[in-house]
Motif scaffolding. Sequence first.
Motif, PDB file in Angstrom:
ATOM      1  N   VAL A 100     -19.409  64.375 -45.121  1.00 34.86           N
ATOM      2  CA  VAL A 100     -20.004  63.069 -45.413  1.00 34.86           C
ATOM      3  C   VAL A 100     -20.006  62.876 -46.922  1.00 34.86           C
ATOM      4  CG1 VAL A 100     -22.071  61.651 -45.219  1.00 34.86           C
ATOM      5  CG2 VAL A 100     -21.432  63.179 -43.340  1.00 34.86           C
ATOM      6  N   TYR A 101     -19.406  61.776 -47.348  1.00 32.83           N
ATOM      7  CA  TYR A 101     -19.288  61.492 -48.781  1.00 32.83           C
ATOM      8  C   TYR A 101     -20.167  60.304 -49.138  1.00 32.83           C
ATOM      9  CZ  TYR A 101     -17.158  60.364 -53.278  1.00 32.83           C
ATOM     10  OH  TYR A 101     -16.946  60.094 -54.598  1.00 32.83           O
ATOM     11  N   ILE A 102     -21.088  60.511 -50.067  1.00 31.59           N
ATOM     12  CA  ILE A 102     -21.939  59.442 -50.591  1.00 31.59           C
ATOM     13  C   ILE A 102     -21.246  58.940 -51.856  1.00 31.59           C
ATOM     14  CG2 ILE A 102     -24.257  58.766 -51.316  1.00 31.59           C
ATOM     15  CD1 ILE A 102     -24.090  60.016 -48.447  1.00 31.59           C
ATOM     16  N   ILE A 103     -20.589  57.802 -51.748  1.00 37.80           N
ATOM     17  CA  ILE A 103     -19.718  57.325 -52.826  1.00 37.80           C
ATOM     18  C   ILE A 103     -20.455  57.059 -54.136  1.00 37.80           C
ATOM     19  CG2 ILE A 103     -18.135  55.470 -53.518  1.00 37.80           C
ATOM     20  CD1 ILE A 103     -17.266  55.344 -50.549  1.00 37.80           C
ATOM     21  N   PRO A 104     -21.568  56.306 -54.143  1.00 32.69           N
ATOM     22  CA  PRO A 104     -22.190  55.984 -55.436  1.00 32.69           C
ATOM     23  C   PRO A 104     -22.664  57.197 -56.239  1.00 32.69           C
ATOM     24  CG  PRO A 104     -23.016  54.532 -53.721  1.00 32.69           C
ATOM     25  CD  PRO A 104     -22.225  55.605 -53.037  1.00 32.69           C
ATOM     26  N   THR A 105     -23.046  58.277 -55.549  1.00 34.07           N
ATOM     27  CA  THR A 105     -23.547  59.454 -56.264  1.00 34.07           C
ATOM     28  C   THR A 105     -22.509  60.567 -56.373  1.00 34.07           C
ATOM     29  OG1 THR A 105     -24.448  60.435 -54.244  1.00 34.07           O
ATOM     30  CG2 THR A 105     -25.919  58.992 -55.529  1.00 34.07           C
ATOM     31  N   ASP A 106     -21.355  60.384 -55.723  1.00 37.19           N
ATOM     32  CA  ASP A 106     -20.275  61.373 -55.727  1.00 37.19           C
ATOM     33  C   ASP A 106     -20.750  62.720 -55.182  1.00 37.19           C
ATOM     34  OD1 ASP A 106     -17.658  62.255 -56.130  1.00 37.19           O
ATOM     35  OD2 ASP A 106     -18.087  62.971 -58.153  1.00 37.19           O
ATOM     36  N   ASP A 107     -21.426  62.670 -54.033  1.00 42.68           N
ATOM     37  CA  ASP A 107     -21.921  63.877 -53.381  1.00 42.68           C
ATOM     38  C   ASP A 107     -21.270  64.043 -52.018  1.00 42.68           C
ATOM     39  OD1 ASP A 107     -24.068  65.089 -55.057  1.00 42.68           O
ATOM     40  OD2 ASP A 107     -24.929  63.080 -54.882  1.00 42.68           O
ATOM     41  N   TRP A 108     -20.851  65.268 -51.721  1.00 40.02           N
ATOM     42  CA  TRP A 108     -20.297  65.630 -50.423  1.00 40.02           C
ATOM     43  C   TRP A 108     -21.294  66.493 -49.677  1.00 40.02           C
ATOM     44  CZ3 TRP A 108     -15.889  63.976 -48.123  1.00 40.02           C
ATOM     45  CH2 TRP A 108     -14.956  63.323 -48.932  1.00 40.02           C
ATOM     46  N   TYR A 109     -21.455  66.226 -48.396  1.00 35.19           N
ATOM     47  CA  TYR A 109     -22.269  67.048 -47.501  1.00 35.19           C
ATOM     48  C   TYR A 109     -21.334  67.612 -46.436  1.00 35.19           C
ATOM     49  CZ  TYR A 109     -26.459  65.113 -49.627  1.00 35.19           C
ATOM     50  OH  TYR A 109     -27.442  64.768 -50.515  1.00 35.19           O
ATOM     51  N   ILE A 110     -21.278  68.917 -46.331  1.00 36.74           N
ATOM     52  CA  ILE A 110     -20.428  69.593 -45.353  1.00 36.74           C
ATOM     53  C   ILE A 110     -21.343  70.064 -44.215  1.00 36.74           C
ATOM     54  CG2 ILE A 110     -18.730  71.409 -44.977  1.00 36.74           C
ATOM     55  CD1 ILE A 110     -17.906  69.286 -47.115  1.00 36.74           C
ATOM     56  N   LEU A 111     -21.301  69.340 -43.097  1.00 36.97           N
ATOM     57  CA  LEU A 111     -22.216  69.586 -41.985  1.00 36.97           C
ATOM     58  C   LEU A 111     -21.491  70.228 -40.808  1.00 36.97           C
ATOM     59  CD1 LEU A 111     -23.872  66.040 -41.958  1.00 36.97           C
ATOM     60  CD2 LEU A 111     -24.701  68.070 -43.136  1.00 36.97           C
ATOM     61  N   PRO A 112     -21.958  71.372 -40.326  1.00 36.25           N
ATOM     62  CA  PRO A 112     -21.371  71.957 -39.119  1.00 36.25           C
ATOM     63  C   PRO A 112     -21.617  71.033 -37.914  1.00 36.25           C
ATOM     64  CG  PRO A 112     -22.765  73.544 -40.272  1.00 36.25           C
ATOM     65  CD  PRO A 112     -23.002  72.219 -40.902  1.00 36.25           C
ATOM     66  N   TYR A 113     -20.690  71.037 -36.979  1.00 36.20           N
ATOM     67  CA  TYR A 113     -20.814  70.194 -35.783  1.00 36.20           C
ATOM     68  C   TYR A 113     -22.146  70.438 -35.067  1.00 36.20           C
ATOM     69  CZ  TYR A 113     -20.154  68.306 -31.121  1.00 36.20           C
ATOM     70  OH  TYR A 113     -20.332  67.626 -29.948  1.00 36.20           O
ATOM     71  N   ALA A 114     -22.565  71.700 -34.972  1.00 37.12           N
ATOM     72  CA  ALA A 114     -23.781  72.045 -34.239  1.00 37.12           C
ATOM     73  C   ALA A 114     -25.010  71.326 -34.789  1.00 37.12           C
ATOM     74  CB  ALA A 114     -23.999  73.554 -34.274  1.00 37.12           C
ATOM     75  N   LEU A 115     -24.979  70.944 -36.049  1.00 34.82           N
ATOM     76  CA  LEU A 115     -26.104  70.244 -36.667  1.00 34.82           C
ATOM     77  C   LEU A 115     -26.269  68.835 -36.096  1.00 34.82           C
ATOM     78  CD1 LEU A 115     -28.075  70.974 -38.997  1.00 34.82           C
ATOM     79  CD2 LEU A 115     -26.593  69.661 -40.484  1.00 34.82           C
ATOM     80  N   VAL A 116     -25.157  68.197 -35.770  1.00 35.95           N
ATOM     81  CA  VAL A 116     -25.179  66.825 -35.254  1.00 35.95           C
ATOM     82  C   VAL A 116     -25.025  66.819 -33.733  1.00 35.95           C
ATOM     83  CG1 VAL A 116     -24.013  64.582 -35.328  1.00 35.95           C
ATOM     84  CG2 VAL A 116     -24.212  65.947 -37.411  1.00 35.95           C
ATOM     85  N   GLY A 117     -24.124  67.655 -33.234  1.00 34.78           N
ATOM     86  CA  GLY A 117     -23.876  67.707 -31.797  1.00 34.78           C
ATOM     87  C   GLY A 117     -23.134  66.489 -31.295  1.00 34.78           C
ATOM     88  N   ASP A 118     -23.262  66.224 -30.004  1.00 33.52           N
ATOM     89  CA  ASP A 118     -22.507  65.127 -29.394  1.00 33.52           C
ATOM     90  C   ASP A 118     -23.294  63.818 -29.328  1.00 33.52           C
ATOM     91  OD1 ASP A 118     -24.345  65.746 -27.463  1.00 33.52           O
ATOM     92  OD2 ASP A 118     -22.886  66.046 -25.853  1.00 33.52           O
ATOM     93  N   ARG A 119     -24.349  63.711 -30.079  1.00 31.10           N
ATOM     94  CA  ARG A 119     -25.159  62.486 -30.044  1.00 31.10           C
ATOM     95  C   ARG A 119     -24.625  61.432 -31.014  1.00 31.10           C
ATOM     96  NH1 ARG A 119     -29.386  62.863 -34.252  1.00 31.10           N
ATOM     97  NH2 ARG A 119     -28.943  64.776 -35.391  1.00 31.10           N
TER      98      ARG A 119
END
Length: 190
Positions: A100-119
């Motif tokens: 997930v890239y937050i464009i205005p702040t130039d920050d990337w978040y690398i999230l494992p699938y298990a954190l979000v799941g199928d929802r």
Amino acid sequence: MKNRKNLGCLMKGTKERGAWAELYFMVLAMSQGLKVSSPYGGLGPYDVGVEDGTGPILRVQVKCTLYQCRKGCYCMSINIKDGSRGRRGYAAGTVDFFAVYIIPTDDWYILPYALVGDRDANLYFRPGVKGQKYGEYREAWHLLVKASKGRTDDPLDIRACCDEGDAAAGVGETMRTAAIRKMFRGVFQG
């Protein structure tokens, strides 16, 4: 890792901005020593394949946002369009990580699938704020690097056998494949 020039805010179209974010992700992943690939035609359930050459190819879905839902807080929907039924989450086994890239702040978040799941998820990010829910995943490129490493603890043991009928079927399949390749070579080579 910062001090990157951010041009994403200048792009008006969402498709162009998404394609730009995917390319940006690929460059940053390569700077971590990873190899990247993209499904041909953009038809895969993920955007980028990531590997180090010794382990599995990780499937990464790249998302980006400009949307600030309140001061200092950015919102991102993690879902896919499901025709007339609206939106749904990503099925298990189709994605390994979300970037997930937050464009205005130039920050990337690398999230494992298990954190979000199928929802069908709405996630909120507060870059630079201590105690934020996803703070440990901010610029967490090490998660991709670690997950892409091959297993070195178990030796690879491959065994195969077939009877005469299976062997004959394999020869037939090989001949069909050779004929298809010959046909395509004829088309492209004149």
